[in-house]
Design a protein around this motif. Structure first.
Motif, PDB file in Angstrom:
ATOM      1  N   GLU A  86       0.821  -1.200   0.000  1.00 52.63           N
ATOM      2  CA  GLU A  86       0.000   0.000   0.000  1.00 52.63           C
ATOM      3  C   GLU A  86       0.862   1.259   0.000  1.00 52.63           C
ATOM      4  OE1 GLU A  86      -2.814  -0.205   3.166  1.00 52.63           O
ATOM      5  OE2 GLU A  86      -3.793  -1.993   2.397  1.00 52.63           O
ATOM      6  N   SER A  87       1.854   1.280  -0.875  1.00 54.04           N
ATOM      7  CA  SER A  87       2.806   2.388  -0.909  1.00 54.04           C
ATOM      8  C   SER A  87       2.644   3.251  -2.147  1.00 54.04           C
ATOM      9  CB  SER A  87       4.237   1.841  -0.838  1.00 54.04           C
ATOM     10  OG  SER A  87       4.439   1.147   0.359  1.00 54.04           O
ATOM     11  N   ALA A  88       1.413   3.318  -2.681  1.00 55.62           N
ATOM     12  CA  ALA A  88       1.172   4.113  -3.880  1.00 55.62           C
ATOM     13  C   ALA A  88       1.561   5.566  -3.661  1.00 55.62           C
ATOM     14  CB  ALA A  88      -0.298   4.007  -4.299  1.00 55.62           C
ATOM     15  N   ASN A  89       1.287   6.107  -2.470  1.00 53.71           N
ATOM     16  CA  ASN A  89       1.622   7.502  -2.195  1.00 53.71           C
ATOM     17  C   ASN A  89       3.129   7.738  -2.246  1.00 53.71           C
ATOM     18  OD1 ASN A  89      -1.025   8.298  -1.894  1.00 53.71           O
ATOM     19  ND2 ASN A  89      -1.041   8.046   0.324  1.00 53.71           N
ATOM     20  N   THR A  90       3.904   6.753  -1.816  1.00 53.45           N
ATOM     21  CA  THR A  90       5.357   6.883  -1.858  1.00 53.45           C
ATOM     22  C   THR A  90       5.838   7.028  -3.296  1.00 53.45           C
ATOM     23  OG1 THR A  90       5.599   5.567   0.146  1.00 53.45           O
ATOM     24  CG2 THR A  90       7.535   5.763  -1.258  1.00 53.45           C
ATOM     25  N   VAL A  91       5.312   6.200  -4.191  1.00 57.47           N
ATOM     26  CA  VAL A  91       5.675   6.290  -5.600  1.00 57.47           C
ATOM     27  C   VAL A  91       5.212   7.622  -6.185  1.00 57.47           C
ATOM     28  CG1 VAL A  91       5.334   5.277  -7.895  1.00 57.47           C
ATOM     29  CG2 VAL A  91       5.620   3.785  -5.906  1.00 57.47           C
ATOM     30  N   MET A  92       4.000   8.040  -5.843  1.00 57.22           N
ATOM     31  CA  MET A  92       3.469   9.301  -6.358  1.00 57.22           C
ATOM     32  C   MET A  92       4.333  10.483  -5.947  1.00 57.22           C
ATOM     33  SD  MET A  92      -0.621   8.720  -5.694  1.00 57.22           S
ATOM     34  CE  MET A  92      -0.972  10.451  -5.963  1.00 57.22           C
ATOM     35  N   VAL A  93       4.812  10.489  -4.704  1.00 61.88           N
ATOM     36  CA  VAL A  93       5.671  11.580  -4.220  1.00 61.88           C
ATOM     37  C   VAL A  93       6.946  11.636  -5.047  1.00 61.88           C
ATOM     38  CG1 VAL A  93       7.146  12.324  -2.312  1.00 61.88           C
ATOM     39  CG2 VAL A  93       4.776  11.671  -1.868  1.00 61.88           C
ATOM     40  N   HIS A  94       7.547  10.483  -5.304  1.00 65.05           N
ATOM     41  CA  HIS A  94       8.796  10.445  -6.067  1.00 65.05           C
ATOM     42  C   HIS A  94       8.576  10.880  -7.519  1.00 65.05           C
ATOM     43  CE1 HIS A  94      10.364   8.320  -2.593  1.00 65.05           C
ATOM     44  NE2 HIS A  94      11.565   8.402  -3.102  1.00 65.05           N
ATOM     45  N   VAL A  95       7.479  10.440  -8.137  1.00 64.32           N
ATOM     46  CA  VAL A  95       7.185  10.844  -9.517  1.00 64.32           C
ATOM     47  C   VAL A  95       6.958  12.352  -9.582  1.00 64.32           C
ATOM     48  CG1 VAL A  95       5.503  10.672 -11.399  1.00 64.32           C
ATOM     49  CG2 VAL A  95       6.283   8.604 -10.237  1.00 64.32           C
ATOM     50  N   ARG A  96       6.244  12.883  -8.598  1.00 57.45           N
ATOM     51  CA  ARG A  96       6.016  14.335  -8.568  1.00 57.45           C
ATOM     52  C   ARG A  96       7.340  15.089  -8.484  1.00 57.45           C
ATOM     53  NH1 ARG A  96       5.677  17.659  -4.328  1.00 57.45           N
ATOM     54  NH2 ARG A  96       5.325  15.953  -2.846  1.00 57.45           N
ATOM     55  N   LYS A  97       8.259  14.599  -7.647  1.00 60.88           N
ATOM     56  CA  LYS A  97       9.559  15.249  -7.508  1.00 60.88           C
ATOM     57  C   LYS A  97      10.345  15.205  -8.820  1.00 60.88           C
ATOM     58  CE  LYS A  97       9.604  16.525  -3.163  1.00 60.88           C
ATOM     59  NZ  LYS A  97       9.790  17.935  -2.739  1.00 60.88           N
ATOM     60  N   ILE A  98      10.278  14.059  -9.505  1.00 62.42           N
ATOM     61  CA  ILE A  98      10.985  13.936 -10.791  1.00 62.42           C
ATOM     62  C   ILE A  98      10.429  14.945 -11.784  1.00 62.42           C
ATOM     63  CG2 ILE A  98      11.489  12.422 -12.741  1.00 62.42           C
ATOM     64  CD1 ILE A  98      11.206  10.061 -10.754  1.00 62.42           C
ATOM     65  N   LYS A 126       2.791  20.380 -14.373  1.00 67.76           N
ATOM     66  CA  LYS A 126       1.348  20.133 -14.396  1.00 67.76           C
ATOM     67  C   LYS A 126       0.889  19.573 -15.740  1.00 67.76           C
ATOM     68  CE  LYS A 126       0.289  23.692 -10.971  1.00 67.76           C
ATOM     69  NZ  LYS A 126      -0.467  24.953 -10.686  1.00 67.76           N
ATOM     70  N   LYS A 127       1.732  19.749 -16.754  1.00 68.26           N
ATOM     71  CA  LYS A 127       1.450  19.187 -18.078  1.00 68.26           C
ATOM     72  C   LYS A 127       2.683  18.406 -18.535  1.00 68.26           C
ATOM     73  CE  LYS A 127      -1.643  22.994 -19.352  1.00 68.26           C
ATOM     74  NZ  LYS A 127      -1.881  24.104 -20.320  1.00 68.26           N
ATOM     75  N   PRO A 128       2.962  17.288 -17.886  1.00 75.17           N
ATOM     76  CA  PRO A 128       4.208  16.558 -18.151  1.00 75.17           C
ATOM     77  C   PRO A 128       4.287  16.016 -19.577  1.00 75.17           C
ATOM     78  CG  PRO A 128       2.723  15.233 -16.807  1.00 75.17           C
ATOM     79  CD  PRO A 128       2.118  16.599 -16.882  1.00 75.17           C
ATOM     80  N   GLN A 129       5.495  16.127 -20.144  1.00 74.50           N
ATOM     81  CA  GLN A 129       5.740  15.593 -21.482  1.00 74.50           C
ATOM     82  C   GLN A 129       6.409  14.227 -21.437  1.00 74.50           C
ATOM     83  OE1 GLN A 129       8.079  19.033 -22.918  1.00 74.50           O
ATOM     84  NE2 GLN A 129       6.492  19.351 -24.445  1.00 74.50           N
ATOM     85  N   TYR A 130       7.263  14.025 -20.460  1.00 77.07           N
ATOM     86  CA  TYR A 130       8.045  12.794 -20.413  1.00 77.07           C
ATOM     87  C   TYR A 130       7.358  11.678 -19.612  1.00 77.07           C
ATOM     88  CZ  TYR A 130      11.789  15.844 -22.107  1.00 77.07           C
ATOM     89  OH  TYR A 130      12.538  16.716 -22.838  1.00 77.07           O
TER      90      TYR A 130
END
Length: 233
Positions: free
Chosen positions: A193-205, A214-218
């Protein structure tokens, strides 16, 4: 026996001595510091492969130290803290730490986590080339040999886990990875149940590599499924 250099940072001499015994028995080259400023000075003159960093320290605490480390360095950072609340853990991970161990701890656990981080750090190309080591998409370049990311020629500093996620997606353009798959691959442990952990890292990237996060291309979100990497033309 290990050959990597580990920097232990804690203002409690007993903890430094305890961890030094366990890491020393495994053959690691050890450096120590009792506060954040000493740690940063050491990093400026020594080649360090992993940092074990206490949160509560005088002069410069672990949170601020970790932030400053991430401005220049990519080695794994394991945070130590007497605080066991989930929010403290999320704070540590969101500023660039790769793992978090609450005090009191078993030194064998810290050692095991350090070994895991170092294996991942080396395997993902931080120190070893793996053949075709450069992935390019538009103005983004991911060099897996040097663990270096550039956007429009400017170097972008990612944490080891941020780099691991980006590399995983970039090596498989168009393929959708669920948060469970990303977590299992990058954290090398079962998804809990660590979806939020992954989401935080993706947001940082995204904040670091995208022109408009807010409009990611990659790195694009496939709603209800996961994430995929789209090389732009």
């Amino acid at each position: 026996m290990a050959t990597e250099t580990v920097l232990l940072v804690d203002d409690e001499k007993e903890i430094l001595q305890l961890l030094s015994i366990y890491f020393g028995n495994e053959g690691y080259r050890l450096l120590t510091a009792s506060d954040g400023e000493q740690a940063l000075e050491t990093l400026g003159r020594e080649n360090v492969d992993l940092v074990v960093l206490d949160v509560m320290m005088p002069i410069l605490d672990g949170i601020q130290t970790c932030i400053k480390i991430r401005e220049r360095y990519n080695m794994p950072v394991i945070m130590l803290s007497a605080k066991g609340q989930d929010m403290d853990k999320i704070t540590g991970l969101s500023i660039g730490a790769d793992d978090y161990v609450a005090k009191p701890f078993n030194p064998l656990e810290v050692l095991a986590r350090a070994k895991s981080q170092l294996r991942r750090y080396n395997r993902l190309g931080a120190k070893k080339a793996t053949g075709a080591h450069e992935i390019a998409a538009d103005e983004l370049t991911v060099d897996t040999a040097s663990h270096r990311v550039t956007v429009e020629g400017t170097e972008i500093h990612l944490t080891p886990r941020e780099f691991a996620i980006l590399e995983m997606l970039a090596r498989n353009p168009g393929q959708v990875f669920s948060t469970e798959q990303i977590y299992a691959k990058v954290w090398n442990e079962p998804f809990m149940e660590s979806a939020n952990t992954v989401m935080v890292h993706v947001r940082k990237i995204r904040e670091k590599i995208e022109r408009d996060p807010k409009k990611p291309q990659y790195i694009q979100t496939v709603w209800g499924v996961g994430y995929k990497f789209i090389p732009t033309d």
